[in-house]
Design a protein around this motif. Structure first.
Motif, PDB file in Angstrom:
ATOM      1  N   LEU A  96       0.826  -1.203   0.000  1.00  0.00           N
ATOM      2  CA  LEU A  96       0.000   0.000   0.000  1.00  0.00           C
ATOM      3  C   LEU A  96       0.861   1.254   0.000  1.00  0.00           C
ATOM      4  O   LEU A  96       0.549   2.248  -0.675  1.00  0.00           O
ATOM      5  N   SER A  97       1.960   1.220   0.760  1.00  0.00           N
ATOM      6  CA  SER A  97       2.844   2.381   0.844  1.00  0.00           C
ATOM      7  C   SER A  97       3.587   2.632  -0.458  1.00  0.00           C
ATOM      8  O   SER A  97       3.896   3.770  -0.798  1.00  0.00           O
ATOM      9  N   VAL A  98       3.896   1.564  -1.181  1.00  0.00           N
ATOM     10  CA  VAL A  98       4.597   1.715  -2.455  1.00  0.00           C
ATOM     11  C   VAL A  98       3.648   2.214  -3.540  1.00  0.00           C
ATOM     12  O   VAL A  98       4.021   3.026  -4.393  1.00  0.00           O
ATOM     13  N   GLU A  99       2.412   1.747  -3.495  1.00  0.00           N
ATOM     14  CA  GLU A  99       1.477   2.019  -4.584  1.00  0.00           C
ATOM     15  C   GLU A  99       0.892   3.429  -4.570  1.00  0.00           C
ATOM     16  O   GLU A  99       0.507   3.948  -5.617  1.00  0.00           O
ATOM     17  N   GLY A 100       0.795   4.063  -3.407  1.00  0.00           N
ATOM     18  CA  GLY A 100       0.166   5.381  -3.383  1.00  0.00           C
ATOM     19  C   GLY A 100       0.473   6.149  -2.122  1.00  0.00           C
ATOM     20  O   GLY A 100       1.000   5.594  -1.149  1.00  0.00           O
ATOM     21  N   PRO A 101       0.123   7.444  -2.102  1.00  0.00           N
ATOM     22  CA  PRO A 101       0.510   8.295  -0.971  1.00  0.00           C
ATOM     23  C   PRO A 101      -0.358   8.179   0.272  1.00  0.00           C
ATOM     24  O   PRO A 101       0.037   8.657   1.335  1.00  0.00           O
ATOM     25  N   ILE A 102      -1.537   7.565   0.165  1.00  0.00           N
ATOM     26  CA  ILE A 102      -2.441   7.538   1.317  1.00  0.00           C
ATOM     27  C   ILE A 102      -1.792   6.845   2.512  1.00  0.00           C
ATOM     28  O   ILE A 102      -1.762   7.386   3.626  1.00  0.00           O
ATOM     29  N   ALA A 103      -1.269   5.632   2.309  1.00  0.00           N
ATOM     30  CA  ALA A 103      -0.658   4.890   3.412  1.00  0.00           C
ATOM     31  C   ALA A 103       0.595   5.590   3.918  1.00  0.00           C
ATOM     32  O   ALA A 103       0.860   5.620   5.130  1.00  0.00           O
ATOM     33  N   ARG A 104       1.382   6.153   3.011  1.00  0.00           N
ATOM     34  CA  ARG A 104       2.599   6.859   3.432  1.00  0.00           C
ATOM     35  C   ARG A 104       2.241   8.089   4.255  1.00  0.00           C
ATOM     36  O   ARG A 104       2.849   8.367   5.294  1.00  0.00           O
ATOM     37  N   ALA A 105       1.254   8.843   3.783  1.00  0.00           N
ATOM     38  CA  ALA A 105       0.837  10.038   4.518  1.00  0.00           C
ATOM     39  C   ALA A 105       0.208   9.667   5.852  1.00  0.00           C
ATOM     40  O   ALA A 105       0.436  10.348   6.871  1.00  0.00           O
ATOM     41  N   GLY A 106      -0.584   8.598   5.870  1.00  0.00           N
ATOM     42  CA  GLY A 106      -1.191   8.163   7.125  1.00  0.00           C
ATOM     43  C   GLY A 106      -0.146   7.859   8.171  1.00  0.00           C
ATOM     44  O   GLY A 106      -0.293   8.222   9.346  1.00  0.00           O
ATOM     45  N   LEU A 107       0.930   7.203   7.753  1.00  0.00           N
ATOM     46  CA  LEU A 107       2.010   6.898   8.687  1.00  0.00           C
ATOM     47  C   LEU A 107       2.688   8.167   9.168  1.00  0.00           C
ATOM     48  O   LEU A 107       2.962   8.333  10.361  1.00  0.00           O
ATOM     49  N   ARG A 108       2.949   9.086   8.243  1.00  0.00           N
ATOM     50  CA  ARG A 108       3.622  10.331   8.646  1.00  0.00           C
ATOM     51  C   ARG A 108       2.746  11.143   9.592  1.00  0.00           C
ATOM     52  O   ARG A 108       3.231  11.746  10.540  1.00  0.00           O
ATOM     53  N   LEU A 109       1.446  11.161   9.346  1.00  0.00           N
ATOM     54  CA  LEU A 109       0.537  11.857  10.252  1.00  0.00           C
ATOM     55  C   LEU A 109       0.531  11.196  11.630  1.00  0.00           C
ATOM     56  O   LEU A 109       0.527  11.883  12.657  1.00  0.00           O
ATOM     57  N   ALA A 110       0.535   9.869  11.639  1.00  0.00           N
ATOM     58  CA  ALA A 110       0.502   9.139  12.911  1.00  0.00           C
ATOM     59  C   ALA A 110       1.775   9.355  13.718  1.00  0.00           C
ATOM     60  O   ALA A 110       1.739   9.326  14.954  1.00  0.00           O
ATOM     61  N   THR A 111       2.894   9.555  13.035  1.00  0.00           N
ATOM     62  CA  THR A 111       4.161   9.766  13.739  1.00  0.00           C
ATOM     63  C   THR A 111       4.457  11.248  13.943  1.00  0.00           C
ATOM     64  O   THR A 111       5.466  11.599  14.555  1.00  0.00           O
ATOM     65  N   GLY A 112       3.565  12.124  13.433  1.00  0.00           N
ATOM     66  CA  GLY A 112       3.815  13.558  13.514  1.00  0.00           C
ATOM     67  C   GLY A 112       2.977  14.290  14.536  1.00  0.00           C
ATOM     68  O   GLY A 112       2.899  15.519  14.516  1.00  0.00           O
ATOM     69  N   GLY A 113       2.318  13.557  15.407  1.00  0.00           N
ATOM     70  CA  GLY A 113       1.572  14.200  16.478  1.00  0.00           C
ATOM     71  C   GLY A 113       0.175  14.659  16.101  1.00  0.00           C
ATOM     72  O   GLY A 113      -0.463  15.383  16.871  1.00  0.00           O
ATOM     73  N   VAL A 114      -0.326  14.272  14.930  1.00  0.00           N
ATOM     74  CA  VAL A 114      -1.690  14.635  14.545  1.00  0.00           C
ATOM     75  C   VAL A 114      -2.665  13.758  15.321  1.00  0.00           C
ATOM     76  O   VAL A 114      -2.537  12.535  15.342  1.00  0.00           O
ATOM     77  N   ALA A 115      -3.629  14.389  15.980  1.00  0.00           N
ATOM     78  CA  ALA A 115      -4.553  13.649  16.840  1.00  0.00           C
ATOM     79  C   ALA A 115      -5.444  12.723  16.016  1.00  0.00           C
ATOM     80  O   ALA A 115      -5.862  13.058  14.908  1.00  0.00           O
ATOM     81  N   VAL A 116      -5.695  11.544  16.577  1.00  0.00           N
ATOM     82  CA  VAL A 116      -6.615  10.581  15.966  1.00  0.00           C
ATOM     83  C   VAL A 116      -7.967  10.725  16.654  1.00  0.00           C
ATOM     84  O   VAL A 116      -8.077  10.573  17.863  1.00  0.00           O
ATOM     85  N   ARG A 117      -8.986  11.036  15.881  1.00  0.00           N
ATOM     86  CA  ARG A 117     -10.300  11.282  16.464  1.00  0.00           C
ATOM     87  C   ARG A 117     -11.053   9.974  16.697  1.00  0.00           C
ATOM     88  O   ARG A 117     -11.162   9.158  15.777  1.00  0.00           O
ATOM     89  N   PRO A 118     -11.590   9.783  17.890  1.00  0.00           N
ATOM     90  CA  PRO A 118     -12.473   8.634  18.115  1.00  0.00           C
ATOM     91  C   PRO A 118     -13.685   8.742  17.185  1.00  0.00           C
ATOM     92  O   PRO A 118     -14.101   9.857  16.832  1.00  0.00           O
ATOM     93  N   PRO A 119     -14.258   7.624  16.757  1.00  0.00           N
ATOM     94  CA  PRO A 119     -13.926   6.251  17.179  1.00  0.00           C
ATOM     95  C   PRO A 119     -12.763   5.623  16.421  1.00  0.00           C
ATOM     96  O   PRO A 119     -12.457   4.467  16.645  1.00  0.00           O
ATOM     97  N   LEU A 120     -12.129   6.385  15.526  1.00  0.00           N
ATOM     98  CA  LEU A 120     -10.966   5.852  14.815  1.00  0.00           C
ATOM     99  C   LEU A 120      -9.859   5.561  15.813  1.00  0.00           C
ATOM    100  O   LEU A 120      -9.583   6.357  16.709  1.00  0.00           O
ATOM    101  N   ARG A 121      -9.218   4.420  15.649  1.00  0.00           N
ATOM    102  CA  ARG A 121      -8.148   4.018  16.551  1.00  0.00           C
ATOM    103  C   ARG A 121      -6.803   4.389  15.958  1.00  0.00           C
ATOM    104  O   ARG A 121      -6.640   4.467  14.739  1.00  0.00           O
ATOM    105  N   HIS A 122      -5.842   4.614  16.824  1.00  0.00           N
ATOM    106  CA  HIS A 122      -4.497   4.919  16.346  1.00  0.00           C
ATOM    107  C   HIS A 122      -3.975   3.716  15.565  1.00  0.00           C
ATOM    108  O   HIS A 122      -4.136   2.572  16.012  1.00  0.00           O
ATOM    109  N   PRO A 123      -3.365   3.938  14.403  1.00  0.00           N
ATOM    110  CA  PRO A 123      -2.919   2.792  13.603  1.00  0.00           C
ATOM    111  C   PRO A 123      -1.927   1.891  14.324  1.00  0.00           C
ATOM    112  O   PRO A 123      -1.925   0.675  14.101  1.00  0.00           O
ATOM    113  N   PHE A 124      -1.110   2.443  15.207  1.00  0.00           N
ATOM    114  CA  PHE A 124      -0.134   1.602  15.896  1.00  0.00           C
ATOM    115  C   PHE A 124      -0.825   0.643  16.856  1.00  0.00           C
ATOM    116  O   PHE A 124      -0.395  -0.498  17.030  1.00  0.00           O
ATOM    117  N   SER A 125      -1.909   1.096  17.492  1.00  0.00           N
ATOM    118  CA  SER A 125      -2.691   0.213  18.363  1.00  0.00           C
ATOM    119  C   SER A 125      -3.375  -0.867  17.532  1.00  0.00           C
ATOM    120  O   SER A 125      -3.417  -2.043  17.909  1.00  0.00           O
TER     121      SER A 125
END
Length: 218
Positions: A96-125
């Protein structure tokens, strides 16, 4: 119907453009004006779909979560051993990360301090639970040493998986990720898997690397 389709296409275009910029420049360094220009839409079109940059970030992380769940669901119930299923999951997420920017951006957002809004769970969890489940099954199937600390290994594997992608982001092209994922598994297999079973999984890591690389190139 045509108007709704155009609206959906515009929304997807905006999300993809934002993901590309978030991935390349980071969340804080990307403005809504940058996204408008990159997406080639009007500010009105952007604000029709997203009231703020945070809404765009949330939409990207939501799409990342859906993609992760889809990959996991496709692997489930195919008769793989637990360890093979876990390996296929990590390579699937890598694809997914190789094929397009969504997964890459999602990871960067998750590691960049952007808050995850409930009910969405943090990807690392979310990933941690999937890894924990796979490792627990592998222990029951004797593919992993019986005395391992499952929670510690699951945490370490997620950190290894995320860290490999974060470090690679600034040092090499995303197309290198399948190779890095195989290297990660070479290390883990030698530490976790009993000697008689190692050849099977070392071979699998190499095969999955080739398959993902070929699929992303084609």
């Amino acid at each position: 119907m045509a108007r709704q389709l155009r609206a959906e296409q515009t929304r997807a275009t905006i999300i993809t453009a934002a993901a590309d910029l978030f991935d390349r420049h980071g969340y804080e360094s990307t403005s809504l004006s940058d996204i408008v220009e990159h997406a080639q839409v009007t500010k009105g079109a952007l604000y029709f779909h997203f009231a703020a940059k945070e809404d765009l970030a949330h939409a990207i992380m939501e799409l990342q979560s859906q993609a992760s769940q889809r990959v996991a669901g496709e692997i489930d119930n195919r008769g793989y051993s637990s360890l093979e299923a876990l390996m296929r999951l990590t390579f699937g997420l890598t694809r997914l990360s190789v094929e397009g920017p969504i997964a890459r951006a999602g990871l960067r957002l998750a590691t960049g301090g952007v808050a995850v809004r409930p009910p969405l769970r943090h990807p690392f969890s979310e990933w941690g639970e999937l890894v924990n489940r796979g490792l627990s099954g592998a222990v029951r199937e004797a593919d992993i040493h019986q005395d391992v600390d499952i929670d510690a290994v699951a945490h370490s594997l997620v950190c290894f998986f995320v860290g490999t992608r974060v470090v690679g982001r600034s040092r090499e092209a995303s197309g290198r990720l399948p190779r890095r994922m195989a290297e990660m598994w070479y290390v883990l297999i030698r530490g976790l898997v009993p000697v008689p079973r190692r050849p099977r999984y070392l071979s699998l890591a190499s095969r999955l690397e080739r398959e993902i690389t070929a699929a992303c190139v084609s």
